[in-house]
Design a protein around this motif. Structure first.
Motif, PDB file in Angstrom:
ATOM      1  N   GLY A  76       8.115 -48.815  28.726  1.00  0.00           N
ATOM      2  CA  GLY A  76       7.149 -47.728  28.831  1.00  0.00           C
ATOM      3  C   GLY A  76       7.752 -46.366  28.562  1.00  0.00           C
ATOM      4  N   THR A  77       8.913 -46.101  29.143  1.00  0.00           N
ATOM      5  CA  THR A  77       9.532 -44.793  28.936  1.00  0.00           C
ATOM      6  C   THR A  77       9.978 -44.610  27.491  1.00  0.00           C
ATOM      7  OG1 THR A  77      11.649 -45.664  29.742  1.00  0.00           O
ATOM      8  CG2 THR A  77      10.248 -44.516  31.333  1.00  0.00           C
ATOM      9  N   ALA A  78      10.366 -45.693  26.833  1.00  0.00           N
ATOM     10  CA  ALA A  78      10.750 -45.590  25.424  1.00  0.00           C
ATOM     11  C   ALA A  78       9.558 -45.206  24.563  1.00  0.00           C
ATOM     12  CB  ALA A  78      11.350 -46.910  24.941  1.00  0.00           C
ATOM     13  N   VAL A  79       8.399 -45.834  24.835  1.00  0.00           N
ATOM     14  CA  VAL A  79       7.185 -45.500  24.086  1.00  0.00           C
ATOM     15  C   VAL A  79       6.759 -44.063  24.382  1.00  0.00           C
ATOM     16  CG1 VAL A  79       4.735 -46.040  23.804  1.00  0.00           C
ATOM     17  CG2 VAL A  79       6.408 -47.890  23.994  1.00  0.00           C
ATOM     18  N   LEU A 126       6.099 -39.884  22.067  1.00  0.00           N
ATOM     19  CA  LEU A 126       4.824 -39.179  21.918  1.00  0.00           C
ATOM     20  C   LEU A 126       5.097 -37.686  21.759  1.00  0.00           C
ATOM     21  CD1 LEU A 126       2.787 -40.905  24.767  1.00  0.00           C
ATOM     22  CD2 LEU A 126       2.581 -41.345  22.310  1.00  0.00           C
ATOM     23  N   PRO A 127       4.742 -37.090  20.626  1.00  0.00           N
ATOM     24  CA  PRO A 127       5.032 -35.666  20.418  1.00  0.00           C
ATOM     25  C   PRO A 127       4.467 -34.766  21.505  1.00  0.00           C
ATOM     26  CG  PRO A 127       4.390 -36.677  18.345  1.00  0.00           C
ATOM     27  CD  PRO A 127       4.143 -37.703  19.415  1.00  0.00           C
ATOM     28  N   VAL A 128       3.247 -35.031  21.970  1.00  0.00           N
ATOM     29  CA  VAL A 128       2.653 -34.159  22.973  1.00  0.00           C
ATOM     30  C   VAL A 128       3.385 -34.278  24.305  1.00  0.00           C
ATOM     31  CG1 VAL A 128       0.917 -35.839  23.753  1.00  0.00           C
ATOM     32  CG2 VAL A 128       0.449 -33.369  23.922  1.00  0.00           C
ATOM     33  N   TYR A 129       3.914 -35.458  24.624  1.00  0.00           N
ATOM     34  CA  TYR A 129       4.685 -35.622  25.861  1.00  0.00           C
ATOM     35  C   TYR A 129       5.976 -34.811  25.813  1.00  0.00           C
ATOM     36  CZ  TYR A 129       7.908 -37.667  29.212  1.00  0.00           C
ATOM     37  OH  TYR A 129       8.834 -37.832  30.220  1.00  0.00           O
ATOM     38  N   GLN A 130       6.600 -34.776  24.653  1.00  0.00           N
ATOM     39  CA  GLN A 130       7.867 -34.071  24.506  1.00  0.00           C
ATOM     40  C   GLN A 130       7.734 -32.586  24.826  1.00  0.00           C
ATOM     41  OE1 GLN A 130       9.132 -34.945  20.493  1.00  0.00           O
ATOM     42  NE2 GLN A 130       9.047 -37.154  20.822  1.00  0.00           N
ATOM     43  N   GLU A 131       6.528 -32.052  24.686  1.00  0.00           N
ATOM     44  CA  GLU A 131       6.305 -30.626  24.920  1.00  0.00           C
ATOM     45  C   GLU A 131       5.689 -30.327  26.280  1.00  0.00           C
ATOM     46  OE1 GLU A 131       7.386 -28.531  22.852  1.00  0.00           O
ATOM     47  OE2 GLU A 131       7.618 -29.636  20.972  1.00  0.00           O
ATOM     48  N   ALA A 132       5.362 -31.364  27.049  1.00  0.00           N
ATOM     49  CA  ALA A 132       4.440 -31.173  28.173  1.00  0.00           C
ATOM     50  C   ALA A 132       5.073 -30.810  29.507  1.00  0.00           C
ATOM     51  CB  ALA A 132       3.594 -32.431  28.354  1.00  0.00           C
ATOM     52  N   ARG A 133       6.298 -31.205  29.782  1.00  0.00           N
ATOM     53  CA  ARG A 133       6.796 -31.105  31.153  1.00  0.00           C
ATOM     54  C   ARG A 133       6.816 -29.661  31.673  1.00  0.00           C
ATOM     55  NH1 ARG A 133       8.774 -34.145  34.892  1.00  0.00           N
ATOM     56  NH2 ARG A 133       8.884 -35.952  33.506  1.00  0.00           N
ATOM     57  N   GLN A 134       7.386 -28.763  30.940  1.00  0.00           N
ATOM     58  CA  GLN A 134       7.473 -27.389  31.449  1.00  0.00           C
ATOM     59  C   GLN A 134       6.107 -26.751  31.674  1.00  0.00           C
ATOM     60  OE1 GLN A 134       9.493 -24.549  28.893  1.00  0.00           O
ATOM     61  NE2 GLN A 134      10.045 -23.267  30.634  1.00  0.00           N
ATOM     62  N   PRO A 135       5.152 -26.858  30.723  1.00  0.00           N
ATOM     63  CA  PRO A 135       3.812 -26.295  30.994  1.00  0.00           C
ATOM     64  C   PRO A 135       3.124 -26.931  32.196  1.00  0.00           C
ATOM     65  CG  PRO A 135       4.104 -26.633  28.642  1.00  0.00           C
ATOM     66  CD  PRO A 135       5.274 -27.283  29.318  1.00  0.00           C
ATOM     67  N   LEU A 136       3.282 -28.240  32.378  1.00  0.00           N
ATOM     68  CA  LEU A 136       2.643 -28.890  33.529  1.00  0.00           C
ATOM     69  C   LEU A 136       3.305 -28.463  34.840  1.00  0.00           C
ATOM     70  CD1 LEU A 136       0.949 -30.567  31.563  1.00  0.00           C
ATOM     71  CD2 LEU A 136       1.395 -32.553  33.005  1.00  0.00           C
ATOM     72  N   ASN A 142      -0.031 -24.678  21.123  1.00  0.00           N
ATOM     73  CA  ASN A 142       0.829 -23.786  20.348  1.00  0.00           C
ATOM     74  C   ASN A 142       2.206 -24.405  20.123  1.00  0.00           C
ATOM     75  OD1 ASN A 142      -1.162 -21.842  20.178  1.00  0.00           O
ATOM     76  ND2 ASN A 142      -0.452 -20.717  21.984  1.00  0.00           N
ATOM     77  N   ARG A 143       2.760 -25.037  21.165  1.00  0.00           N
ATOM     78  CA  ARG A 143       4.046 -25.706  21.030  1.00  0.00           C
ATOM     79  C   ARG A 143       3.952 -26.877  20.051  1.00  0.00           C
ATOM     80  NH1 ARG A 143       7.676 -26.104  25.893  1.00  0.00           N
ATOM     81  NH2 ARG A 143       7.421 -24.199  27.102  1.00  0.00           N
TER      82      ARG A 143
END
Length: 262
Positions: free
Chosen positions: A81-84, A88-98, A256-257
């Motif tokens: 699961g973590t490999a998949v 995901l491009p949107v996941y790669q950008e998501a942690r800091q904004p969330l 934007n990211r």
């Protein structure tokens, strides 16, 4: 972005029944800490020899752990699961904004993506222990009964949305769940107009959620950002801080990211 992938039903000659059986056992183990052969055989209406054979195979492949006479899933599934998710491009950008959204609201902030007609939380952020969190990352949720799901459905092409509703249905989860298709379509029109969706105890009693979609260049939802918490607390915070604006700012930051990289 490819069209929604909803299995259409497979002819018998294209369906590997042994694979189906293995995954029925895997799904049954998912909801338990441990289970024995007899327990699984009775629940799944399978012969004990069949269950034992599949468990042994999964164990040899390192996907099941045996302790004494009982079995559980191994962490090898976590690796899959973590490999998949990491791709995901949107996941790669998501942690800091969330994480910023969680800090601003004090509630659970999540990123949901659509897959096979369900919504899947691929990332959830919260402060402290937060005992209210009852849905783990990776779990499948119904689109029609969740704020994130309705945000996604409202920005999904009509023919694909109809296919999702045909296959997944509108099961009732609480007394507030929308189970009438016409009523749901009316709600999705409102969601699209205001670009904000709400779950007011439709998935879980006394639990509210607000969401907005992340869309691609075709104005199609590829994900949704959500904030959720106990109903009374969410109502108080929404009236005091305008949660929709905070979610919207996070969505704008993510878009934007995302588009800066593609």
């Amino acid at each position: 972005m490819v069209a929604t992938d909803i299995p259409a039903g497979t002819a018998d000659n294209n369906r590997a029944e042994t694979t189906v059986t293995s995954f029925r056992i895997i799904e049954a183990l998912k909801s338990r800490e441990y289970a024995g052969v007899t327990e699984l055989a009775e629940e799944l209406d399978l012969a004990k020899g069949t269950v034992h054979k599949h468990l042994n195979t999964l164990r040899e492949l390192d996907y099941v752990i045996k302790e004494d006479h009982e079995y559980r899933l191994s962490l090898s599934f976590l690796g899959l699961g973590t490999a998949v998710r990491s791709r995901l491009p949107v996941y790669q950008e998501a942690r800091q904004p969330l994480e910023k959204l969680t800090a601003a609201t004090g509630e659970v902030a999540s990123l949901m993506i659509p897959e096979h007609g369900y919504g899947i939380y691929v990332l959830r952020t919260y402060e402290g222990d937060h005992p209210d969190v009852n849905v783990n990352e990776g779990e499948r949720l119904p689109l029609h009964a969740t704020a994130g799901g309705k945000a996604i459905l409202s920005y999904t092409p009509a023919d694909e949305r109809e296919r999702i509703l045909d296959v997944r249905g509108l099961p009732r989860l609480t007394e507030n769940t929308i189970t009438d298709r016409d009523a749901l379509i009316d709600e999705l029109r409102l969601v699209r107009d205001r670009r904000t969706s709400y779950d007011r105890a439709e998935y879980r009693e006394n639990w509210h959620c607000i969401a907005q979609p992340i869309t691609n260049e075709e104005n199609r939802a590829i994900a949704a950002v959500t904030v959720s918490g106990p109903a009374e607390r969410m109502e108080q915070k929404d009236s005091a801080t305008d949660l929709a604006s905070l979610v919207g700012s996070t969505v704008n930051s993510l878009q934007n990211r995302f588009y800066a990289d593609y």
